[in-house]
Design an enzyme around this catalytic site. Sequence first.
Site, PDB file in Angstrom:
ATOM      1  N   ASP A 126       1.525  -8.561   1.997  1.00 17.94           N
ATOM      2  CA  ASP A 126       2.984  -8.710   1.971  1.00 17.94           C
ATOM      3  C   ASP A 126       3.568  -9.105   3.318  1.00 17.94           C
ATOM      4  OD1 ASP A 126       2.763  -6.348   3.407  1.00 17.94           O
ATOM      5  OD2 ASP A 126       3.609  -5.074   1.840  1.00 17.94           O
TER       6      ASP A 126
ATOM      7  N   ASP B 273      -6.106  -0.723  -2.117  1.00 21.35           N
ATOM      8  CA  ASP B 273      -5.383  -1.993  -2.183  1.00 21.35           C
ATOM      9  C   ASP B 273      -5.801  -2.828  -0.973  1.00 21.35           C
ATOM     10  OD1 ASP B 273      -3.701  -3.657  -3.546  1.00 21.35           O
ATOM     11  OD2 ASP B 273      -1.839  -2.739  -2.870  1.00 21.35           O
TER      12      ASP B 273
END
Length: 561
Positions: free
Chosen positions: A346, A465
């Site tokens: 991100d 993740d």
Amino acid sequence: MKYPLLKSLLALGTIGLACSCSEKSPTNKDGEVSFVPCEDALYLIKEGYIILQDFRVTDINGNQVGTAYPVQFTNYVIIKDLNQVNLVNQVDLSDPKRVKTLPGDPTKCSVVPPSTQVTSCVNAWYLAADKNFLIYDDYTVTDEAGATAGIWNFVPNSTSTIFISDLSGNLLVNNINLTSLPIISGDGIFYTITEPAFLHIDNTGRYLIYSDLSVTDPSGNLVGSFDIATGTIKSKANGATITQADLSKLPLLTPDSKCAYYIPPVIPSSSSVYVPPIVSSSSAYVPPVQSSSSANPPKSSSSQVKSSSSSQPKSSSSAPVTGQCPSIKVKSGGKSGSGWATRYWDCCKPHCSWPEHANGNYSRQCTNKGKNESTDWGGGSVCSGGGLMTCTSQIPFTIDGCNEMGFAFAAVPASDGGSCGKCYQLTFTGKGKYSTDDNHRSIKGKKLIIMTTNIGGDVQQGQFDIMIPGGGVGMFNGCSSMGWGPQGEQYGGLLSDCEKESNYKPTATLKCYKNKCESVFSSDSEAKKGCLFLANFMSGAGNPLHDYVEVECPEVLKAKY
């Protein structure tokens, strides 16, 4: 998404799946709001919106109009309508002139009868049908014991009516109104199991009953045994009856149950233990030496690998140079279990780069499109209007000659506070969480060593993740200034795009993904290399299952942390 829960919302209690009751209530004392939520909520005085505890936004009559998106590491939220168009750009939830607490009425909340044994470690909707289901906000569906049963999605043009499909895409249940379902509040309890076990819960405690009739507590500690003849649990200490249990009515926890920590039983065989090649007494990476003497094994008998499978080929001069993998040492008393790997990038400033989280052990942060390191630890993230971001030097990588081991940085569950700088070894099982194809099977036995730099409020226990460029931006997209191409699906990124475009055919998916990495990151060779890691090392396997164990961090990762 990677963000700490807002203090202003924490003041309302545990954030979770709040009930949004559609029943109208009388106008409140301010003469403004005719809707009373079943749990405390926040009321935006100027705009007339109500923010529920699951971040849904309603009007004063309780009709959903949008969703509130927290701005990372601030008390601000952005409110978007059901078409993702901004309704309110930013609002400070700590500003008493803009926001006030709207008291809820617990009598309006649907609840599961207290006599039920259905529980969940995290909040879930409970559907009682021909077969009972727990429905989670990550779109997964389990049975009452937490074993994965399928996935759910909204019916087209609806924000409250859903359908449930099994993992093969077959329809299980249709036209279910989520707002009408009772909610089970997550209790945060996970169960350590070594094999499938029956779960019994009553007012005396929680018990796991195994096939050998041993009984443990949720942490795996032996507390007694189960007497089949009397249907009772007997105390380990004195043989006294603790409680009664009917096995025929108990849910069965399995290794893939949502609230289970699965620890495989120890097999007393050397074949079950990973023995890395030993190149020196140090765990640091030793680059290849081009002299002929470097191919000889170490002379010390203490460093000899006894297995014949590790002997060096003697005839071919083109044989790969071995002994370059760092020595990975399992951490005594560390965590272990099973789970699955997801992916994201991100571009936001890492959680472990903030002073209040790093405890002096800062993860690097960068400016200038992730290329220039910065020590301005108090500076803001690009995801909340600042200038600090993830460094592209933290892409996943491999070491030449160490083909079965990769290295990466990752986010772990937000509930695992204090995890900055910890390392884990993931060993892929060759299966996928939702489906298994040739791409998953091709990475069976491969190991990925990860170091934690981030946390995720949406990351579950056992899930890691992995930071991979093009892996999906999640809720916060800090990558708009990077000069990269489109990042693909918000959750899943370029690989998810390719899976859909190729109709989930593994070979076509992998080819598509490689092409997208080349084009999307054509202006950034470092990010492109990180993107291709998912193709070259992980064979484009989406959400692969793994067994994990906490390990001492190798120097090759610490040098990039």
